[in-house]
Design an enzyme around this catalytic site. Structure first.
Site, PDB file in Angstrom:
ATOM      1  N   LYS A  71     -22.402-112.143   9.820  1.00 21.92           N
ATOM      2  CA  LYS A  71     -24.000-112.819   9.420  1.00 21.92           C
ATOM      3  C   LYS A  71     -24.400-114.275  10.190  1.00 21.92           C
ATOM      4  O   LYS A  71     -24.107-114.943  10.421  1.00 21.92           O
ATOM      5  CB  LYS A  71     -23.793-113.503   7.245  1.00 21.92           C
ATOM      6  CG  LYS A  71     -22.432-114.596   7.651  1.00 21.92           C
ATOM      7  CD  LYS A  71     -21.907-114.564   6.009  1.00 21.92           C
ATOM      8  CE  LYS A  71     -20.616-115.672   5.951  1.00 21.92           C
ATOM      9  NZ  LYS A  71     -20.445-116.052   4.446  1.00 21.92           N
ATOM     10  N   ARG A 170     -20.625-118.159  -7.745  1.00 22.23           N
ATOM     11  CA  ARG A 170     -22.081-117.763  -6.798  1.00 22.23           C
ATOM     12  C   ARG A 170     -22.103-116.260  -6.490  1.00 22.23           C
ATOM     13  O   ARG A 170     -23.713-116.511  -7.310  1.00 22.23           O
ATOM     14  CB  ARG A 170     -21.597-117.981  -5.369  1.00 22.23           C
ATOM     15  CG  ARG A 170     -22.368-117.931  -4.183  1.00 22.23           C
ATOM     16  CD  ARG A 170     -22.096-118.688  -2.743  1.00 22.23           C
ATOM     17  NE  ARG A 170     -20.890-117.606  -2.867  1.00 22.23           N
ATOM     18  CZ  ARG A 170     -20.505-117.542  -0.733  1.00 22.23           C
ATOM     19  NH1 ARG A 170     -20.963-118.689  -0.260  1.00 22.23           N
ATOM     20  NH2 ARG A 170     -19.978-117.304  -0.665  1.00 22.23           N
ATOM     21  N   TYR A 292     -34.013-144.691  20.416  1.00 28.83           N
ATOM     22  CA  TYR A 292     -35.577-145.419  19.436  1.00 28.83           C
ATOM     23  C   TYR A 292     -34.575-146.495  18.248  1.00 28.83           C
ATOM     24  O   TYR A 292     -33.173-146.030  18.078  1.00 28.83           O
ATOM     25  CB  TYR A 292     -35.139-143.381  18.934  1.00 28.83           C
ATOM     26  CG  TYR A 292     -36.536-142.820  18.854  1.00 28.83           C
ATOM     27  CD1 TYR A 292     -38.033-143.242  19.433  1.00 28.83           C
ATOM     28  CD2 TYR A 292     -35.895-141.381  19.446  1.00 28.83           C
ATOM     29  CE1 TYR A 292     -38.955-142.645  19.869  1.00 28.83           C
ATOM     30  CE2 TYR A 292     -37.345-140.810  19.525  1.00 28.83           C
ATOM     31  CZ  TYR A 292     -38.722-141.250  19.993  1.00 28.83           C
ATOM     32  OH  TYR A 292     -39.066-140.240  20.117  1.00 28.83           O
ATOM     33  N   MET A 340     -34.724-136.680  19.600  1.00 30.76           N
ATOM     34  CA  MET A 340     -35.210-134.692  19.356  1.00 30.76           C
ATOM     35  C   MET A 340     -34.921-133.758  20.365  1.00 30.76           C
ATOM     36  O   MET A 340     -33.815-132.840  20.585  1.00 30.76           O
ATOM     37  CB  MET A 340     -36.978-133.985  19.615  1.00 30.76           C
ATOM     38  CG  MET A 340     -37.576-132.917  19.362  1.00 30.76           C
ATOM     39  SD  MET A 340     -38.972-132.415  19.074  1.00 30.76           S
ATOM     40  CE  MET A 340     -39.384-133.493  17.914  1.00 30.76           C
TER      41      MET A 340
HETATM   42  C1  LIG Z   1     -18.495-116.237   4.946  1.00 33.38           C
HETATM   43  C2  LIG Z   1     -18.167-115.785   4.009  1.00 33.38           C
HETATM   44  C3  LIG Z   1     -17.285-114.899   4.735  1.00 33.38           C
HETATM   45  C4  LIG Z   1     -16.291-115.019   5.827  1.00 33.38           C
HETATM   46  O1  LIG Z   1     -15.476-116.709   6.262  1.00 33.38           O
HETATM   47  P1  LIG Z   1     -14.755-118.093   6.935  1.00 33.38           P
HETATM   48  O2  LIG Z   1     -14.851-118.657   6.268  1.00 33.38           O
HETATM   49  O3  LIG Z   1     -16.038-117.690   7.996  1.00 33.38           O
HETATM   50  O4  LIG Z   1     -13.907-116.725   7.744  1.00 33.38           O
HETATM   51  C5  LIG Z   1     -16.210-114.356   3.334  1.00 33.38           C
HETATM   52  N1  LIG Z   1     -16.827-113.587   2.406  1.00 33.38           N
HETATM   53  C6  LIG Z   1     -17.421-113.819   2.052  1.00 33.38           C
HETATM   54  C7  LIG Z   1     -18.059-113.716   0.638  1.00 33.38           C
HETATM   55  C8  LIG Z   1     -18.388-115.117   2.635  1.00 33.38           C
HETATM   56  O5  LIG Z   1     -19.818-115.435   2.164  1.00 33.38           O
END
Ligand SMILES: *Cc1c(COP(=O)(O)O)cnc(C)c1O
Length: 407
Positions: A71, A170, A292, A340
């Site tokens: 993801k 969640r 800055y 930046m």
């Molecule tokens: C992002 C996620 C993972 C992976 O988690 P890591 O800590 O990066 O291994 C696994 N399961 C779900 C549901 C996630 O949202």
């Protein structure tokens, strides 16, 4: 004239000095070299290390299978090349957040791989998901019903994962939802439920009571439904708590070379290196303000280098007057506010001729890990990775089999 920088980057920022002659370099540069020679920051992603980390997680969790969580563009590292390398290494299960990511991923992993969509499907997108052959993680009764309805319409069983909320609040089916499903088993008949799934809220705190409580709650809820393979563990649980392994672990962070939770990097290979190029170096007398707000004042005569990476590149502004760059094993403190597009580092510890315009300093590499940067910035490694900037010249090394996959 490209300048002093040769454009050849071997991934270890501290070890490369340009030795190049600009004109020669220009003659042989391809597009990638050109980008690398012009950008202020260079990001190298080691696909062989990603595959080695997959093997590491596999060895730690066998006989469970290992799914790759890709993801958010594989945590900022590039879902295409990363997933292709993993698919080339035999990984057959991928997780993304939403359907848009799933559609983008498909060409990189081949038609046989399972692409699981963690968020499930927005109402009305079920047909699109079915055509793309993706597997939704169903999080609510509404998602279950919509997917089952499409399956009945198409007269074929559709693949699904059922997520149960074991205590993180969640995503996933609640106790009441599971009870409702258990009372109407025909509701699941149209679906091939490949896994029941849940996610731990505190996986990186091994031994916490909440983990045991979530495991128990997951077992109890899963026990109300037809028996299916289970998936519960993320990287931290996969490497830290065998009781969570089940049939499939879902690894993200570990594949990207970052140890989940505190402690040593547990046999994982670093994947990311990042360097920033020096724009100019100035010698300042004592009492001179820098950056800055003039939040830093030189204490004596100091040599200050300005380097071409800033917060727009995802380098945390929280590292103002706090973090460091490295060169040849020497720590170069960041002085003043991170801007930046640039920041200043104190290079007084180096010999004057050691570092000049066009040279590169290490931001992430052998002397400073992603986890180090995150700790200094008061955040988590996930945030450092997912914010890695689009302006960097990116280079992928390794992953030969992945090239074959794409061809
Ligand atoms: C992002 C996620 C993972 C992976 O988690 P890591 O800590 O990066 O291994 C696994 N399961 C779900 C549901 C996630 O949202």
């Amino acid at each position: 004239m490209i300048g002093k920088f040769s454009g050849k980057f071997d991934g270890a920022a501290s070890s490369f000095r340009n030795g190049g002659n600009g004109a020669d370099v220009e003659a042989v540069m391809d597009e990638g070299d050109r980008a690398a020679s012009l950008a202020g920051g260079r990001l190298t992603i080691d696909l062989d290390a990603v595959v080695a980390n997959l093997r590491h997680v596999e060895a730690a969790t066998a006989p469970a299978r290992v799914a790759a969580v890709v993801k958010a563009d594989a945590y900022g590292l590039g879902a295409g090349p990363v997933a292709a390398a993993l698919a080339g290494a035999g990984c057959r299960d991928f997780f993304v957040a939403d359907l848009a990511e799933a559609l983008d991923l498909r060409p990189h992993v081949g038609g046989q791989a399972s692409i699981h969509v963690l968020h499930g499907l927005w109402p009305g997108t079920e047909s699109l998901a079915e055509e793309a052959g993706v597997t939704p993680v169903l999080n609510s009764l509404a998602q279950v019903r919509a997917w089952a309805e499409l399956a009945r319409k198409r007269r074929r069983r559709l693949p699904a994962v059922l997520q149960l909320d074991s205590g993180m609040s969640r995503l996933g089916l609640s106790d009441d939802d599971v009870a409702a499903l258990a009372a109407e088993p025909q509701g699941l008949e149209a679906l091939d439920v490949n896994y029941v799934m849940s996610h731990l809220a505190s996986a990186d705190q091994a031994g916490e009571d909440v983990n045991a409580a979530q495991r128990a709650s997951f077992e109890r809820l899963a026990g109300l439904l037809p028996a299916r393979p289970r998936t519960l563990a993320n990287s931290a649980a996969a490497l830290g708590d065998p009781l969570t392994h089940g049939d499939l672990v879902r690894a993200g962070l570990a594949l990207y070379g970052v140890a989940p939770g505190p402690g040593p990097s547990a046999g994982l290979r670093p994947v990311v290196s990042l360097s920033a190029r020096v724009i100019q170096v100035r010698t300042l007398p004592a009492g001179t303000g820098v950056g800055y707000g003039l939040t830093y004042t030189t204490r004596g005569t100091e040599r200050i280098a300005t380097v071409g990476v800033g917060y727009a590149d995802g380098w945390p502004r929280a590292l103002s007057n706090r973090g460091a760059a490295w060169f040849g094993g020497v720590r170069l403190p960041i002085v003043g506010q991170v801007s930046m597009d640039s920041m200043m580092v104190d290079v007084s510890a180096l010999a004057p001729e050691a570092l000049g315009a066009g040279d590169a300093v290490e931001l992430i590499g052998p002397h400073q890990s992603v986890a180090d940067v995150a700790a200094l910035a008061g955040t988590i490694p996930y945030e450092i990775l997912t914010r890695l900037g689009r302006r960097y010249a990116r280079r992928y090394v390794g992953g030969a089999s992945a090239q074959g996959m794409r061809a």
